[in-house]
Design a protein around this motif. Structure first.
Motif, short mmCIF file in Angstrom:
data_model
loop_
_atom_site.label_atom_id
_atom_site.label_comp_id
_atom_site.label_asym_id
_atom_site.label_seq_id
_atom_site.Cartn_x
_atom_site.Cartn_y
_atom_site.Cartn_z
N ALA A 92 -9.75 -9.41 3.78
CA ALA A 92 -10.98 -9.39 2.85
C ALA A 92 -10.85 -7.65 3.16
O ALA A 92 -12.19 -7.32 1.93
CB ALA A 92 -11.87 -8.89 4.50
N MET A 93 -9.78 -7.06 3.49
CA MET A 93 -9.56 -5.53 3.35
C MET A 93 -8.45 -5.08 2.08
O MET A 93 -8.91 -4.13 1.45
CB MET A 93 -8.92 -5.01 4.47
CG MET A 93 -9.22 -4.89 6.13
SD MET A 93 -8.21 -4.19 7.28
CE MET A 93 -7.61 -2.84 6.76
N LYS A 94 -8.05 -6.82 1.76
CA LYS A 94 -7.63 -5.93 0.86
C LYS A 94 -8.42 -6.75 -0.93
O LYS A 94 -8.06 -6.43 -1.58
CB LYS A 94 -6.26 -7.34 0.48
CG LYS A 94 -5.05 -7.50 1.59
CD LYS A 94 -4.18 -8.07 1.36
CE LYS A 94 -2.62 -8.34 2.76
NZ LYS A 94 -2.29 -8.89 2.52
N GLN A 95 -9.33 -6.70 -0.51
CA GLN A 95 -10.58 -7.76 -1.85
C GLN A 95 -11.15 -5.89 -1.88
O GLN A 95 -11.63 -5.24 -0.85
CB GLN A 95 -11.53 -8.43 -1.27
CG GLN A 95 -11.03 -9.14 -1.20
CD GLN A 95 -12.38 -10.47 -1.23
OE1 GLN A 95 -13.16 -10.32 0.11
NE2 GLN A 95 -12.59 -11.78 -1.38
N THR A 96 -11.35 -5.65 -2.93
CA THR A 96 -11.77 -4.45 -3.70
C THR A 96 -13.43 -4.11 -3.87
O THR A 96 -14.21 -5.75 -3.02
CB THR A 96 -11.34 -3.85 -5.27
OG1 THR A 96 -12.07 -5.25 -5.71
CG2 THR A 96 -9.90 -4.30 -5.35
N ARG A 97 -13.78 -3.32 -4.10
CA ARG A 97 -15.47 -3.56 -3.34
C ARG A 97 -16.30 -4.35 -4.83
O ARG A 97 -16.85 -4.64 -4.22
CB ARG A 97 -15.41 -2.38 -3.46
CG ARG A 97 -17.31 -1.44 -3.71
CD ARG A 97 -17.56 0.13 -3.46
NE ARG A 97 -18.73 0.37 -3.03
CZ ARG A 97 -19.85 0.30 -2.69
NH1 ARG A 97 -18.44 0.47 -0.88
NH2 ARG A 97 -20.72 0.48 -1.51
N LYS A 98 -15.48 -3.74 -5.43
CA LYS A 98 -16.57 -4.76 -7.09
C LYS A 98 -16.48 -6.09 -6.58
O LYS A 98 -17.08 -7.22 -6.51
CB LYS A 98 -15.24 -4.52 -8.16
CG LYS A 98 -16.11 -5.09 -9.37
CD LYS A 98 -15.33 -4.70 -10.74
CE LYS A 98 -15.92 -5.19 -12.03
NZ LYS A 98 -15.01 -4.84 -12.99
#
Length: 407
Positions: A96-102
């Motif tokens: 989840a931390m690797k996912q971007t805000r977009k």
């Protein structure tokens, strides 16, 4: 001269971040009030049946089904989508931390859109009189309310970035509007019963205040101050870390589930109506809602405490608990303490909400007054959370020159 004095005083205290955020939040609320007064169906075609807890619950998420308007769905679908994705991401925090805000926003908005369509169809079929249902274009009305809900979600998201307390001011204003729109019947009860109800409401508000102020502290050894015996470092958790957001999310999920069942009944049976089981008019419905409230309150509190991340922080900093080894043993220790705190807070909030709901079954003539009391409790709870956010910004403004120098 007066204007110069005003700006001089304002500049002296340097509440720049706070007053800008307050002005932005006021703009958001102005847009919300305007949209809530734009009816998309004439009042003659709206059901005039007596207010139910369903209507009050919708208002606790920023919605309004007293009249069918642009923002009738409120923030319920968004809150439900957000909590479901947060719980799914909690299973794999590293991913989840690797996912971007977009990417996260795309997933939230897509799931919110699906929930809006389901709830929008149900609300429209429940709000419009059956005799007039064929006179309106249901597809067009769904498009309008779904667009309004997505616009309200965007406004709440902007308030998270540039305003105060995210969606809470919208929900607060919605509850206030709902309270003023209610027409409570005259009370014909004994004075002792009335005094008892008032005392119970006061006790509930006092308990909510206490669980917001009381902290559960875990003392640990800070290697930076290991020689200073007077300095005591501790890890502080609130008894209910989820705050008022857990109540809003549980109501949202309960209503969405009710809407989904109503939609399925409309497709397979041909009649779209409230589910008999998922209703606050029976013991089963109230019990199901309270179980959902307690479980969601616990899960959201655990999500916010995040013992995994705290264990990693302790490994990096070198801090430790006495007689507890770093790593897995520290994580097990924190999980044990977190379960105790989160279950306690979730159970207390569940009792505060549940006891009045069960009272409506035993004293049905006081149901409207009890629903009013529940809304008042939620209103005060949300107000406390907003006040805490404002205190945080005041604290930042107080040390703004120091923080901006090194941040």
């Amino acid at each position: 001269m007066k204007n110069n004095l005003f700006f001089r005083i304002l500049g002296q205290y340097e509440y720049k971040i706070l007053h800008k955020r307050i002005l932005f939040t006021m703009l958001i609320l102005l847009i919300y009030i305007t949209g809530s007064n734009i009816d998309i169906v004439s009042q003659e075609k709206i059901n005039r049946h007596e207010d139910s807890f369903y209507k009050l619950a919708v208002s606790n998420m920023g919605g309004d089904i007293h009249s069918l308007n642009i923002f009738s769905l409120g923030l319920g679908p968004w809150l439900t989508a957000m909590i479901l994705l947060m719980l799914l991401r909690y299973r794999n925090l590293d991913k989840a931390m690797k996912q971007t805000r977009k990417e996260k926003h795309y997933q939230e908005k897509l799931l919110t859109l699906a929930f809006c369509i389901v709830q929008g169809y149900f609300v429209i079929n429940q709000s419009i009189v059956k005799e007039h249902i064929k006179e309106v274009n249901i597809a067009l009305l769904i498009l309008v309310v779904v667009t309004g809900a997505m616009l309200l979600v965007w406004l709440a998201d902007q308030n998270v970035r540039y305003g105060i307390a995210g969606p809470m001011p919208i929900v607060l204003l919605s509850i206030i509007r709902s309270i003023f729109n209610q027409r409570l019947p005259e009370l014909h009860v004994h004075t002792v019963i009335l005094v008892t109800i008032i005392v119970l409401i006061a006790i509930a508000l006092l308990i909510l205040l206490l669980i917001e102020l009381v902290e559960y502290r875990l003392n640990y050894r800070d290697i930076m101050h290991v020689t200073e015996t007077r300095t005591q470092s501790y890890l502080a958790w609130k008894l209910n870390p989820a705050g008022s957001i857990s109540i809003m999310i549980s109501l949202s999920m309960f209503i969405l589930l009710n809407s989904f069942i109503g939609l399925m009944m409309g497709v397979f049976i041909g009649t779209s109506s409230d589910s008999g089981i998922l209703s606050f008019a029976n013991v089963e419905g109230i019990t199901f809602y309270l179980i959902m409230q307690i479980i969601l309150g616990y899960l959201l509190s655990r999500l916010l405490i995040n013992t995994k991340q705290k264990t990693k922080d302790f490994l990096k900093s070198g801090n430790y608990f006495e007689n507890i080894y770093p790593g897995r043993e520290t994580e097990a220790f924190l999980n044990q303490k977190a379960r105790r705190v989160c279950w306690t807070g979730a159970m207390i909030v569940g009792l505060i909400i549940g006891i009045p709901l069960y009272c409506t079954l035993f004293v049905p003539q006081l149901s409207q007054q009890i629903y009013f009391a529940i809304q008042l409790i939620i209103l005060v709870y949300i107000s406390m959370n907003i006040a805490e956010t404002i205190r945080t910004y005041l604290y930042f403004d107080k040390y703004q020159q120091f923080l901006t120098k090194y941040w």
